[in-house]
Design a protein around this motif. Structure first.
Motif, mmCIF file in Angstrom:
data_model
loop_
_atom_site.group_PDB
_atom_site.id
_atom_site.type_symbol
_atom_site.label_atom_id
_atom_site.label_comp_id
_atom_site.label_asym_id
_atom_site.label_seq_id
_atom_site.Cartn_x
_atom_site.Cartn_y
_atom_site.Cartn_z
ATOM 1 N N VAL A 153 35.249 57.841 -7.143
ATOM 2 C CA VAL A 153 34.277 57.721 -6.342
ATOM 3 C C VAL A 153 34.650 56.683 -5.256
ATOM 4 O O VAL A 153 33.991 56.916 -4.132
ATOM 5 C CB VAL A 153 33.067 57.037 -7.196
ATOM 6 C CG1 VAL A 153 32.046 56.512 -6.414
ATOM 7 C CG2 VAL A 153 32.562 57.952 -8.257
ATOM 8 N N MET A 154 35.316 55.774 -5.471
ATOM 9 C CA MET A 154 35.617 54.457 -4.667
ATOM 10 C C MET A 154 36.639 55.264 -3.586
ATOM 11 O O MET A 154 36.391 54.988 -2.304
ATOM 12 C CB MET A 154 36.408 53.483 -5.391
ATOM 13 C CG MET A 154 35.720 52.650 -6.305
ATOM 14 S SD MET A 154 36.308 51.343 -7.022
ATOM 15 C CE MET A 154 35.168 50.805 -8.215
ATOM 16 N N LEU A 155 37.486 55.834 -4.131
ATOM 17 C CA LEU A 155 38.781 56.658 -3.022
ATOM 18 C C LEU A 155 37.676 57.751 -2.046
ATOM 19 O O LEU A 155 37.953 57.482 -0.658
ATOM 20 C CB LEU A 155 39.697 57.522 -3.448
ATOM 21 C CG LEU A 155 40.688 57.860 -2.593
ATOM 22 C CD1 LEU A 155 41.426 57.029 -2.059
ATOM 23 C CD2 LEU A 155 41.599 59.023 -3.466
ATOM 24 N N TRP A 156 37.009 58.428 -2.513
ATOM 25 C CA TRP A 156 36.051 59.450 -1.745
ATOM 26 C C TRP A 156 35.160 58.589 -0.818
ATOM 27 O O TRP A 156 34.778 58.820 0.344
ATOM 28 C CB TRP A 156 35.153 60.188 -2.636
ATOM 29 C CG TRP A 156 35.785 61.390 -3.413
ATOM 30 C CD1 TRP A 156 35.908 61.662 -4.661
ATOM 31 C CD2 TRP A 156 36.914 62.366 -2.668
ATOM 32 N NE1 TRP A 156 36.707 62.794 -4.946
ATOM 33 C CE2 TRP A 156 37.220 63.156 -3.637
ATOM 34 C CE3 TRP A 156 37.391 62.616 -1.402
ATOM 35 C CZ2 TRP A 156 38.161 64.323 -3.708
ATOM 36 C CZ3 TRP A 156 37.998 63.701 -1.065
ATOM 37 C CH2 TRP A 156 38.544 64.602 -2.257
ATOM 38 N N SER A 157 34.673 57.305 -1.121
ATOM 39 C CA SER A 157 33.625 56.519 -0.397
ATOM 40 C C SER A 157 34.409 55.798 0.812
ATOM 41 O O SER A 157 34.098 56.149 1.845
ATOM 42 C CB SER A 157 33.108 55.435 -1.217
ATOM 43 O OG SER A 157 32.462 56.036 -2.433
ATOM 44 N N TYR A 192 29.022 52.986 -9.367
ATOM 45 C CA TYR A 192 29.794 51.926 -8.376
ATOM 46 C C TYR A 192 29.334 52.096 -7.119
ATOM 47 O O TYR A 192 29.932 51.925 -6.018
ATOM 48 C CB TYR A 192 31.167 52.202 -8.348
ATOM 49 C CG TYR A 192 32.092 52.129 -9.859
ATOM 50 C CD1 TYR A 192 32.241 51.004 -10.461
ATOM 51 C CD2 TYR A 192 32.463 53.458 -10.334
ATOM 52 C CE1 TYR A 192 32.846 50.998 -11.822
ATOM 53 C CE2 TYR A 192 33.091 53.405 -11.484
ATOM 54 C CZ TYR A 192 33.369 52.020 -12.286
ATOM 55 O OH TYR A 192 33.916 52.171 -13.380
ATOM 56 N N LEU A 193 27.860 51.917 -7.018
ATOM 57 C CA LEU A 193 27.133 52.012 -5.862
ATOM 58 C C LEU A 193 27.384 51.285 -4.820
ATOM 59 O O LEU A 193 27.840 51.768 -3.593
ATOM 60 C CB LEU A 193 25.649 52.267 -5.895
ATOM 61 C CG LEU A 193 24.822 52.449 -4.779
ATOM 62 C CD1 LEU A 193 25.063 53.855 -3.854
ATOM 63 C CD2 LEU A 193 23.264 52.258 -4.922
ATOM 64 N N TRP A 194 27.478 49.701 -5.259
ATOM 65 C CA TRP A 194 27.716 48.693 -4.229
ATOM 66 C C TRP A 194 29.295 48.681 -3.776
ATOM 67 O O TRP A 194 29.378 48.551 -2.842
ATOM 68 C CB TRP A 194 27.083 47.509 -4.647
ATOM 69 C CG TRP A 194 25.757 47.446 -5.008
ATOM 70 C CD1 TRP A 194 25.106 47.338 -5.947
ATOM 71 C CD2 TRP A 194 24.769 47.609 -3.799
ATOM 72 N NE1 TRP A 194 23.506 47.359 -5.797
ATOM 73 C CE2 TRP A 194 23.725 47.244 -4.231
ATOM 74 C CE3 TRP A 194 24.853 47.335 -2.453
ATOM 75 C CZ2 TRP A 194 22.522 47.290 -3.747
ATOM 76 C CZ3 TRP A 194 23.723 47.182 -1.515
ATOM 77 C CH2 TRP A 194 22.517 47.329 -2.466
#
Length: 313
Positions: free
Chosen positions: A103-107, A286-288
Motif C-alpha cells: 500500500v505504501m509503495l503503490w501510494s 495505512y490511509l494517512w
C-alpha cells in the motif's frame, strides 16, 4: 541532440538511471516516466535511434570515435550503468517493499505518476480536438492493458526473445511498465529469477530481444516527437493517466496462482476504497501514511523536474 556535460552532470545521469531501474522493477511504473520528468527522455529516444545501420557505416568510414559521438555513447553507457546498478541493488529493496508494504509503495508511485501527468501535459500549448482524442486514446489503451489477465506460457527461447522486445518497448513509454508487460506474459518471475541467479543464457537471449525492440521502436518514437510532438505528448499523457488503474494502492485479489517457489502471485485484482480494504482483508489501510507518501511522490516529481530543467539549461 548531444549536450556538453561535466562529471557532476554524469553523476546526476547515473542517479537518474538508478531511479529508472528501480521504477522499472515495479509492475505498473515505467522508467520512461522517470526519464521524461528528469528531462532526458527525448535525448534518450534520439540516441537509441542513432544505434542502427547508420552507426555501422560511420564506424567503417570514420572510425570508432566518430561512431561513439554519432550514437551519443557516453550518455547511453552512463545511463545504462545506473539502470543496471539499480537492477542489481536498489530494485531488490523496491521489490521487498512491494512484497511487505505494498500500500505504501503503490501510494508513492501513485503520487509520482499523478504529478508526472501534470508535468507532461502542461507542455501542450493548445488542446484541439485531435489532441484531446489522442489523450483519451492513450488513456483507454493503457487502462485496457492494465485490465488484461496475466497469462502462463512456458518460457521457450523464442518467447523469452519476444518478451524482451515487448517489455523494452513498454519500458521506454511513459505510463506503460515493461515489468507489467512481463507480468502479463507470465515472464516477470522467470526474468527476475534469472537476474537473481545470474542465468546468463536466459539473460542474454532476453537482452538480444531488448536490443531488437529498442532499435526498432526508438525510431518510431523519435519520428513521432519530430513530426507530431503535441499529439505524442497528449498520447503519452493519456498512457500515464490510464496506468493509474494499476498503481491504485488498495487492491483485493480475486484470482491468484502459486509459482514454482510456492509463492502466491496475484493474477486478477480489484481496486477498492481504503475502508473496504480493511473490511475485506482484515489489514490496516495505512490511509494517512498513504496520503503522506502520495504527496511525497508528487513532490519528488517537482524535484526531479527541477533537476531536469537545470540539466537542459
Amino acid at each position: 541532440m548531444q549536450l556538453k556535460r561535466t562529471w557532476r552532470d554524469y553523476l546526476a545521469l547515473v542517479s537518474k538511471g538508478i531511479i529508472m531501474g528501480a521504477a522499472d522493477a515495479v509492475p505498473g511504473v515505467s522508467g520512461g516516466t522517470i526519464a521524461f520528468i528528469t528531462g532526458i527522455y527525448e535525448e534518450l529516444i534520439y540516441s537509441l535511434k542513432q544505434c542502427g545501420p547508420e552507426a555501422l557505416k560511420v564506424l567503417f568510414r570514420q572510425g570508432l570515435g566518430a561512431m561513439w559521438r554519432h550514437i551519443n555513447g557516453t550518455f547511453l553507457i552512463t545511463l545504462l550503468f545506473g539502470i543496471l546498478l539499480s537492477i542489481l541493488t536498489v530494485s531488490r529493496i523496491v521489490l521487498f517493499w512491494l512484497d511487505t508494504y505494498p500500500v505504501m509503495l503503490w501510494s508513492f508511485f501513485f503520487g509520482l505518476i499523478l504529478a508526472a501527468i501534470w508535468s507532461l501535459i502542461r507542455h501542450i500549448e493548445q488542446w484541439k480536438f485531435n489532441t484531446v482524442a489522442f489523450f483519451l486514446l492513450g488513456t483507454l489503451a493503457a487502462y485496457l492493458i492494465t485490465m488484461i489477465t496475466p497469462s502462463v506460457i512456458p518460457p521457450t527461447n523464442l518467447f523469452i526473445f519476444l518478451s524482451g522486445m515487448l517489455a523494452i518497448c513498454a519500458m521506454i513509454l511513459p505510463g506503460i511498465s515493461g515489468s507489467f508487460i512481463l507480468l502479463l506474459l507470465g515472464m516477470y518471475t522467470p526474468i527476475l529469477s534469472a537476474v537473481k541467479n545470474l542465468e546468463l543464457a536466459t539473460l542474454g537471449l532476453f537482452a538480444v530481444g531488448c536490443v531488437a525492440g529498442l532499435l526498432s521502436f526508438s525510431r518510431v518514437l523519435n519520428w513521432m516527437f519530430s513530426a507530431h510532438r503535441t499529439l505524442t505528448l497528449a498520447l503519452l499523457g493519456g498512457f500515464m493517466l490510464g496506468s493509474l488503474n494499476k498503481v491504485w494502492p488498495w487492491k483485493y485479489t480475486l484470482e491468484s496462482t502459486v509459482n514454482s517457489h510456492g509463492k502466491i502471485i496475484p493474477l486478477v485484482q480489484e481496486n477498492i476504497l481504503p475502508g473496504t480494504f480493511e473490511v475485506l482483508t482484515s489489514e490496516p489501510s495505512y490511509l494517512w501514511y498513504a496520503i503522506a507518501l502520495t504527496i511525497f511522490g508528487a513532490g519528488s516529481v517537482l524535484l526531479l523536474e527541477k533537476i531536469g530543467s537545470a540539466s537542459r539549461e
